[in-house]
Design a protein around this motif. Structure first.
Motif, PDB file in Angstrom:
ATOM      1  N   UNK A 351      13.313  -7.814 -22.118  1.00  0.00           N
ATOM      2  CA  UNK A 351      13.705  -9.222 -22.130  1.00  0.00           C
ATOM      3  C   UNK A 351      13.204  -9.935 -20.883  1.00  0.00           C
ATOM      4  N   UNK A 352      13.016 -11.252 -21.001  1.00  0.00           N
ATOM      5  CA  UNK A 352      12.628 -12.018 -19.821  1.00  0.00           C
ATOM      6  C   UNK A 352      13.745 -11.993 -18.779  1.00  0.00           C
ATOM      7  N   UNK A 353      14.991 -11.839 -19.213  1.00  0.00           N
ATOM      8  CA  UNK A 353      16.110 -11.740 -18.269  1.00  0.00           C
ATOM      9  C   UNK A 353      15.971 -10.492 -17.396  1.00  0.00           C
ATOM     10  N   UNK A 354      15.464  -9.410 -17.982  1.00  0.00           N
ATOM     11  CA  UNK A 354      15.247  -8.186 -17.199  1.00  0.00           C
ATOM     12  C   UNK A 354      14.110  -8.393 -16.215  1.00  0.00           C
ATOM     13  N   UNK A 355      13.065  -9.098 -16.649  1.00  0.00           N
ATOM     14  CA  UNK A 355      11.984  -9.459 -15.727  1.00  0.00           C
ATOM     15  C   UNK A 355      12.545 -10.291 -14.583  1.00  0.00           C
ATOM     16  N   UNK A 356      13.377 -11.281 -14.922  1.00  0.00           N
ATOM     17  CA  UNK A 356      13.947 -12.163 -13.898  1.00  0.00           C
ATOM     18  C   UNK A 356      14.753 -11.378 -12.867  1.00  0.00           C
ATOM     19  N   UNK A 357      15.530 -10.405 -13.333  1.00  0.00           N
ATOM     20  CA  UNK A 357      16.373  -9.632 -12.407  1.00  0.00           C
ATOM     21  C   UNK A 357      15.514  -8.896 -11.381  1.00  0.00           C
ATOM     22  N   UNK A 358      14.382  -8.345 -11.836  1.00  0.00           N
ATOM     23  CA  UNK A 358      13.486  -7.651 -10.907  1.00  0.00           C
ATOM     24  C   UNK A 358      12.811  -8.638  -9.958  1.00  0.00           C
ATOM     25  N   UNK A 359      12.392  -9.781 -10.477  1.00  0.00           N
ATOM     26  CA  UNK A 359      11.747 -10.785  -9.637  1.00  0.00           C
ATOM     27  C   UNK A 359      12.705 -11.274  -8.562  1.00  0.00           C
ATOM     28  N   UNK A 360      13.974 -11.453  -8.916  1.00  0.00           N
ATOM     29  CA  UNK A 360      14.981 -11.877  -7.943  1.00  0.00           C
ATOM     30  C   UNK A 360      15.024 -10.912  -6.766  1.00  0.00           C
ATOM     31  N   UNK A 361      14.958  -9.623  -7.044  1.00  0.00           N
ATOM     32  CA  UNK A 361      15.037  -8.643  -5.952  1.00  0.00           C
ATOM     33  C   UNK A 361      13.792  -8.692  -5.063  1.00  0.00           C
ATOM     34  N   UNK A 362      12.629  -8.925  -5.659  1.00  0.00           N
ATOM     35  CA  UNK A 362      11.407  -9.062  -4.864  1.00  0.00           C
ATOM     36  C   UNK A 362      11.475 -10.323  -4.003  1.00  0.00           C
ATOM     37  N   UNK A 363      11.857 -11.435  -4.610  1.00  0.00           N
ATOM     38  CA  UNK A 363      11.905 -12.698  -3.873  1.00  0.00           C
ATOM     39  C   UNK A 363      12.972 -12.674  -2.784  1.00  0.00           C
ATOM     40  N   UNK A 364      14.101 -12.057  -3.081  1.00  0.00           N
ATOM     41  CA  UNK A 364      15.169 -12.007  -2.076  1.00  0.00           C
ATOM     42  C   UNK A 364      14.677 -11.309  -0.813  1.00  0.00           C
ATOM     43  N   UNK A 365      13.910 -10.236  -0.977  1.00  0.00           N
ATOM     44  CA  UNK A 365      13.399  -9.521   0.188  1.00  0.00           C
ATOM     45  C   UNK A 365      12.427 -10.404   0.971  1.00  0.00           C
ATOM     46  N   UNK A 366      11.625 -11.177   0.287  1.00  0.00           N
ATOM     47  CA  UNK A 366      10.681 -12.072   0.975  1.00  0.00           C
ATOM     48  C   UNK A 366      11.425 -13.153   1.757  1.00  0.00           C
ATOM     49  N   UNK A 367      12.494 -13.692   1.167  1.00  0.00           N
ATOM     50  CA  UNK A 367      13.278 -14.694   1.890  1.00  0.00           C
ATOM     51  C   UNK A 367      14.008 -14.063   3.069  1.00  0.00           C
ATOM     52  N   UNK A 368      14.533 -12.839   2.891  1.00  0.00           N
ATOM     53  CA  UNK A 368      15.231 -12.167   3.996  1.00  0.00           C
ATOM     54  C   UNK A 368      14.288 -11.901   5.170  1.00  0.00           C
ATOM     55  N   UNK A 369      13.023 -11.682   4.850  1.00  0.00           N
ATOM     56  CA  UNK A 369      12.018 -11.473   5.903  1.00  0.00           C
ATOM     57  C   UNK A 369      11.572 -12.778   6.552  1.00  0.00           C
ATOM     58  N   UNK A 370      11.970 -13.901   5.969  1.00  0.00           N
ATOM     59  CA  UNK A 370      11.572 -15.193   6.526  1.00  0.00           C
ATOM     60  C   UNK A 370      10.124 -15.545   6.275  1.00  0.00           C
ATOM     61  N   UNK A 371       9.521 -14.981   5.215  1.00  0.00           N
ATOM     62  CA  UNK A 371       8.085 -15.162   5.003  1.00  0.00           C
ATOM     63  C   UNK A 371       7.715 -16.577   4.589  1.00  0.00           C
ATOM     64  N   UNK A 372       8.654 -17.313   4.009  1.00  0.00           N
ATOM     65  CA  UNK A 372       8.319 -18.683   3.614  1.00  0.00           C
ATOM     66  C   UNK A 372       8.233 -19.606   4.829  1.00  0.00           C
ATOM     67  N   UNK A 373       8.965 -19.254   5.903  1.00  0.00           N
ATOM     68  CA  UNK A 373       8.888 -20.047   7.139  1.00  0.00           C
ATOM     69  C   UNK A 373       7.901 -19.456   8.128  1.00  0.00           C
ATOM     70  N   UNK A 374       7.787 -18.130   8.150  1.00  0.00           N
ATOM     71  CA  UNK A 374       6.938 -17.448   9.130  1.00  0.00           C
ATOM     72  C   UNK A 374       6.082 -16.408   8.399  1.00  0.00           C
ATOM     73  N   UNK A 375       5.088 -16.854   7.664  1.00  0.00           N
ATOM     74  CA  UNK A 375       4.285 -15.902   6.880  1.00  0.00           C
ATOM     75  C   UNK A 375       3.323 -15.070   7.718  1.00  0.00           C
ATOM     76  N   UNK A 376       3.121 -15.456   8.996  1.00  0.00           N
ATOM     77  CA  UNK A 376       2.148 -14.758   9.846  1.00  0.00           C
ATOM     78  C   UNK A 376       2.845 -14.196  11.088  1.00  0.00           C
TER      79      UNK A 376
END
Length: 740
Positions: A351-376
């Protein structure tokens, strides 16, 4: 009218989950699937030219395929498999610039400006050019020193982040149950409690204090491998695991659970199967146990090409990807299966909901790392000298004295002529272990002794033979050197060093052992002998009558006859391990290591781990069933006495006295033996340990917390405090009855 409002996911003050939800709602299914794919080998993303780094067409094609990039593996990986070395790869000073170049391209290729995760191997230090190389995990286990390892892990994380990488792949969860397995060197040892303590240290050191984000010098870890990979049949890599649920939970899951409790950001599903189902397709393991029972909210990454292996069950790559995603895998590694998740959704396989759940975990880690503010990366590399100091300290702490007949060691002041002999004596290349980048320098045992021996000491050298093969032509020269000396230091062992002529699998494992390889991923052994030439050299040198000390540099416990006056093992101690070994040989440092694995007398005995089930079975008719050296064993240059254990509230107290003439460190090991229990007990279980440093004649009371809540039973246990598992069976126990 154009809407110029900043998207909510771009607001750094908004809660992470709010930002994730906002970004997810803006993504197409194609973009979502792109976040779950980690297809490229990172070294194929760039080429080094005289003008600088150049991004490849392969990277452009990958970012075009998914309108961005979820993650990129091994941008900085350097070794024989990748073909990256100091001539064509990024060093410490230009890695951040390469990472920024790649990241800018990824962000520009993404409609929503989503950065990539840069995922790196950090098995024993960052596997990159100029990265600090630490001793392998088996050596770390031999230190029995979580605090020291935590500091070394923190240094590795700081190096990784300063270079522009984000996520560290670290072996921690495999338990060494069969030393024939080539990846034994990646295990902390055979015991779940020792692995638990060191896994906690790893997570705390690399990630820092638990929280919503990560400091600029901290790196989220992917703990691998989950689960049971250390118990494959016959010691063969990726083979089946004949594990019952009790064995799985008692031995192979405690370190993983401790890592999750410590806040580990991710785990990697293992290659092996459990009860017929490969881990990457095992929903009971990855979802029911890991997420529902343990409450894990982090990321699950598949091991390299493991998802595609599921096609053997499902029939094709599309259904293999669906099976892995439904089971709980969030991020693939090089697989084809996850590239077809759009098709899998269309076919109703996931299901797309299962895809979404996995994407949420990937994106959450990127936000926790601050990559959207400090990508370098803007951080500074930690001092290389600090890394060398930590690596050498771990190597020093891992050196384990197995026997010392007649006090051969430390080298007495009357010794003026030392012959340094053996295939491991004059090279540091074979001290490094698997998953190691090319090194610019190091210190061999010969180097260390020449540097540290008293002025005027005559040190001569003869290799004698190679690590592998049957060439005995160098033995006469080695015998002559030994006969003309007061002491022979015979340095034997194995090697995990890859060379360009190694034939690699698509996942980087060696298909064939070339040169002097005897260990590492894909290099499993049917026997544990050092080989004909090394044994012939040992026989010839000891036959001279010269005092002989054997040093083993190895990635697994080899079977070595007790012919020498002294025997010590240093495992793979890293590039500066020769200095640490020389310090111990000369008495400038104490041998403080303790065995993290039992050492067999022969391969025919296996298994010989100490914490087997408490069944009354006898010895073999034709051989002893007990190991040559037991788990926890290790001698000192001084002596210690333990008083009887006593219970004081929730603490076990033991008086420890240094009864010798030198300062030393004893590792107080607290074992339990279950007396009344609803399931069949084990002979012994390590429950706690504590290092105690004492001056000559000094006594101290070791206070060891004794948490009965960890025992998960009602009944009675014996408390046995000793220097090793074997000694624990011989001491008078303290019987404690547990309350309901």
């Amino acid at each position: 009218m154009t809407d110029t409002t900043t998207p909510l996911y771009r607001d750094p003050n908004a809660p992470v989950d709010t930002r994730v939800s906002d970004l997810l709602a803006r993504m197409t299914l194609r973009e979502k699937v792109g976040q779950l794919n980690q297809r490229m080998y990172g070294w194929n993303a760039y080429r080094r030219t005289p003008e600088g780094f150049h991004l490849t067409d392969a990277l452009h094609a990958e970012t075009t395929r998914f309108a961005g990039l979820g993650a990129l593996y091994g941008l900085f990986r350097a070794d024989a498999w990748s073909g990256v070395d100091h001539t064509n790869g990024p060093g410490a000073q230009d890695s951040a610039a390469l990472a920024e170049l790649v990241q800018r391209h990824v962000i520009d290729s993404s409609r929503l400006g989503i950065p990539a995760l840069f995922v790196e191997e950090v098995p024993h230090g960052h596997m990159a050019l100029d990265g600090t190389v630490l001793p392998v995990n088996l050596a770390v286990g031999a230190t029995w020193d979580p605090d020291l390892y935590e500091r070394a892990a923190a240094h590795a994380a700081a190096e990784l982040r300063a270079r522009g990488a984000h996520l560290a792949l670290v072996s921690a969860l495999d338990i060494a149950r069969d030393p024939r397995w080539g990846r034994t060197e990646e295990c902390f040892g055979e015991d779940p409690h020792l692995a638990t303590r060191l896994t906690e240290a790893l997570v705390h050191g690399m990630q820092g204090e638990p929280g919503d984000g990560f400091a600029a010098d901290k790196a989220p870890v992917v703990l691998k491998h989950f689960a049971g990979q250390g118990s494959t049949v016959g010691g063969r890599n990726s083979a089946e695991s004949e594990l019952g649920l009790r064995e799985l939970h008692d031995i192979h899951l405690p370190a993983a659970r401790a890592g999750v409790r410590a806040g580990a950001a991710a785990v990697m599903s293992a290659y092996n199967e459990v009860d017929g189902l490969p881990c990457s397709g095992n929903r009971a393991l990855l979802h029911q146990l890991l997420r529902e029972d343990w409450g894990f909210e982090g990321l699950v990454m598949a091991d390299g090409l493991a998802v595609d292996r599921l096609a053997r069950i499902t029939g094709d790559a599309v259904s293999a990807g669906a099976l892995a995603l439904n089971a709980g895998v969030d991020l693939s590694l090089w697989d084809e299966g996850f590239t077809h998740l759009e098709e899998a959704v269309g076919r109703g396989l996931v299901s797309e909901a299962t895809v979404d759940a996995a994407v949420v975990r990937v994106l959450r880690l990127k936000f926790r790392l601050g990559l959207f503010e400090r990508p370098y990366s803007t951080g500074e590399l930690p001092q290389a000298a600090q890394g060398r100091e930590l690596s050498t300290a771990l190597a020093r702490g891992a050196v384990t004295l197995l026997h010392n007949n007649g006090g051969v060691l430390p080298v007495p002041p009357t010794i003026s002529r030392i012959a340094v002999i053996g295939p491991q004596s004059a090279t540091y290349a074979h001290q490094l272990g698997d998953y190691t980048a090319p090194q610019r320098s190091g210190v061999s045992v010969l180097d260390g002794l020449r540097r540290l021996a008293p002025t005027g000491t005559d040190i001569r050298h003869a290799p004698g033979c190679a690590l592998t093969g049957d060439d005995l032509s160098g033995i006469p020269e080695a015998v002559a050197a030994a006969a003309a000396s007061d002491l022979a230091v015979l340095v034997l062992g194995g090697s995990s060093a890859r060379t360009p002529d190694t034939d690699f699998d698509a996942n980087g494992a060696a298909r064939n052992a070339v040169s002097e390889m005897t260990c590492g991923e894909g290099v499993d052994l049917a026997g544990l002998s050092l080989g004909r030439a090394q044994h012939a050299l040992l026989d010839a040198v000891t036959a001279t009558g010269t005092l002989t000390a054997v040093v083993l540099i190895q990635g697994r416990p080899h079977v070595v006859p007790e012919r020498a006056g002294a025997l010590l093992t240093a495992w793979y101690p890293g590039p500066w391990g020769g200095e640490a070994i020389a310090e111990v040989l000369l008495g400038r440092a104490e041998p403080t290591g303790r065995l993290p694995v039992s050492v067999p007398r022969s391969v025919a005995q296996l298994p010989v781990y100490y914490n087997h089930k408490d069944i009354e079975y006898g010895s073999y008719v034709d051989a002893d069933a007990e190991p040559l050296y037991s788990f926890g064993h290790g001698l000192s240059y001084t002596t210690f006495e333990y008083g009887p254990p006593r219970l004081a509230g929730d603490v076990i107290e033991v008086d420890v006295t240094n009864t010798g003439k030198r300062h030393g460190r004893s590792v107080v090991q607290l074992y339990i033996r279950r007396l009344l229990t609803p399931v069949w007990p084990r002979a012994l279980e390590l429950h706690a340990f504590q290092g105690v440093e004492l001056a000559p004649g000094e006594s101290r009371t070791a206070e060891i917390p004794f948490g009965t809540d960890q025992l998960e039973q009602v009944g009675a246990v014996e408390i046995r405090v000793a220097r090793s598992a074997r000694d624990a069976l011989a001491v008078e126990p303290l019987v404690v009855r547990l309350r309901a």
